[in-house]
Motif scaffolding. Structure first.
Motif, PDB file in Angstrom:
ATOM      1  N   SER B  33       0.908  -1.321   0.014  1.00 21.08           N
ATOM      2  CA  SER B  33      -0.080   0.225  -0.206  1.00 21.08           C
ATOM      3  C   SER B  33       0.851   1.231   0.133  1.00 21.08           C
ATOM      4  O   SER B  33       2.020   1.289   0.512  1.00 21.08           O
ATOM      5  N   TRP B  34       0.226   2.255  -0.705  1.00 19.71           N
ATOM      6  CA  TRP B  34       1.033   3.351  -0.561  1.00 19.71           C
ATOM      7  C   TRP B  34       0.154   4.800   0.170  1.00 19.71           C
ATOM      8  O   TRP B  34      -1.050   4.658  -0.002  1.00 19.71           O
ATOM      9  N   GLN B  44      -2.844   9.910   3.873  1.00 17.10           N
ATOM     10  CA  GLN B  44      -3.848   9.874   2.781  1.00 17.10           C
ATOM     11  C   GLN B  44      -3.513   8.429   2.434  1.00 17.10           C
ATOM     12  O   GLN B  44      -2.252   8.494   1.387  1.00 17.10           O
ATOM     13  N   PHE B  45      -4.421   7.473   1.917  1.00 15.58           N
ATOM     14  CA  PHE B  45      -4.227   6.480   1.174  1.00 15.58           C
ATOM     15  C   PHE B  45      -4.277   6.444  -0.155  1.00 15.58           C
ATOM     16  O   PHE B  45      -5.199   7.265  -0.942  1.00 15.58           O
ATOM     17  N   LEU B  46      -3.145   6.051  -0.918  1.00 15.63           N
ATOM     18  CA  LEU B  46      -3.033   6.357  -2.275  1.00 15.63           C
ATOM     19  C   LEU B  46      -3.677   5.112  -3.108  1.00 15.63           C
ATOM     20  O   LEU B  46      -4.594   5.306  -3.892  1.00 15.63           O
ATOM     21  N   PHE B  47      -3.154   3.810  -3.016  1.00 14.53           N
ATOM     22  CA  PHE B  47      -3.557   2.671  -3.504  1.00 14.53           C
ATOM     23  C   PHE B  47      -2.873   1.438  -2.801  1.00 14.53           C
ATOM     24  O   PHE B  47      -1.938   1.451  -2.132  1.00 14.53           O
ATOM     25  N   GLU B  48      -3.545   0.268  -2.975  1.00 15.15           N
ATOM     26  CA  GLU B  48      -3.029  -0.758  -2.713  1.00 15.15           C
ATOM     27  C   GLU B  48      -2.849  -1.923  -3.789  1.00 15.15           C
ATOM     28  O   GLU B  48      -3.875  -2.115  -4.788  1.00 15.15           O
ATOM     29  N   LYS B  57      -8.182   1.623  -3.976  1.00 18.42           N
ATOM     30  CA  LYS B  57      -7.779   3.027  -4.526  1.00 18.42           C
ATOM     31  C   LYS B  57      -7.914   4.197  -3.956  1.00 18.42           C
ATOM     32  O   LYS B  57      -9.383   4.153  -3.409  1.00 18.42           O
ATOM     33  N   GLY B  58      -7.400   5.138  -3.576  1.00 14.38           N
ATOM     34  CA  GLY B  58      -8.046   6.382  -2.741  1.00 14.38           C
ATOM     35  C   GLY B  58      -8.113   7.382  -3.856  1.00 14.38           C
ATOM     36  O   GLY B  58      -8.332   7.147  -5.140  1.00 14.38           O
TER      37      GLY B  58
END
Lengths: 115, 114
Positions: B33-34, B44-48, B57-58
């Protein structure tokens, strides 16, 4: 969508004292996980403690314990016998079940332990 | 076991350029995850990614993209950099297959956009 609120931007406490960091969250899900992460000045995010929402018993890890109130959606962290190494940013986070690794974080509390 | 590694640790770019960041997960972990961390927006979550597929996806614009390779290493790419992209980018890895997966974070890549 999940939201996490940490209402204390900064806190300080004398070494060896006890401090409690507050966190409230909101989710429509019934099964989820709650976490407290520590981020020291080195920036490495470290897991401090976790709580499964389906467990009524509060989690403890050595000097760290939580007060989990599911109905109130509250998840506070208590640090006992605080040490200088506890100085860091503390983030509360929520994660849903398997297949959803996304962590939703609060804005953090900067904790300073005073010698 | 070696921890999560991220390269480079620091990066300076100018507006309009593109950048690629790399994350090597803990051996055996299949989920990466990023997250973007900024003083204003927090974490904030970007994507996994899991098994080379984007699983979550964020809410970030399409300029932010990622991919995962067969060895679970992941890259994220930001095209047409903006000043607001200056941030600490963290990646986290987990097994991704159990009911609960503890996520282990890397040290981050500090991106500065001038």
């Amino acid at each position: 969508a999940q939201t996490v609120t940490q209402s204390q931007p900064e806190m300080s406490v004398q070494e060896a004292e006890t401090v409690t960091l507050s966190c409230t969250y909101d989710t429509s899900e019934n099964n989820y996980y709650l976490f407290w992460y520590k981020q020291p000045p080195s920036r490495q995010m470290i897991l401090v403690i976790r709580q499964e929402a389906y467990k009524q018993q509060n989690a403890t890890e050595n000097r760290f314990s939580v007060n989990f109130q599911k109905a109130a959606k509250s998840f506070s962290l208590k640090i006992s016998d605080s040490q200088l190494g506890d100085t860091a940013m503390y983030f509360c986070a929520v994660q849903l079940n398997f297949g959803n690794e996304k962590l939703t974080f609060g804005t953090g509390t900067r904790l300073t332990i005073i010698p | 076991k070696a921890g999560v590694t991220q390269t480079p640790r620091y990066l300076i770019k100018t507006r309009g350029q593109q950048v690629t960041l790399s994350c090597s997960p803990i051996s055996g972990h299949r989920s990466v995850s990023w997250y973007q961390q900024t003083p204003g927006q927090g974490l904030q979550f970007l994507f996994e990614y899991f098994s080379e597929t984007q699983r979550n996806k964020g809410n970030f614009p399409g300029r932010f993209s990622g991919r995962q390779f067969s060895n679970s290493r992941s890259e994220m790419n930001v095209s047409t950099l903006e000043l607001g992209d200056s941030a600490l980018y963290l990646c986290a890895s987990s097994p991704g297959t159990e009911f609960y997966n503890e996520q282990f974070f890397g040290p981050g890549t500090r991106l500065t956009v001038l």
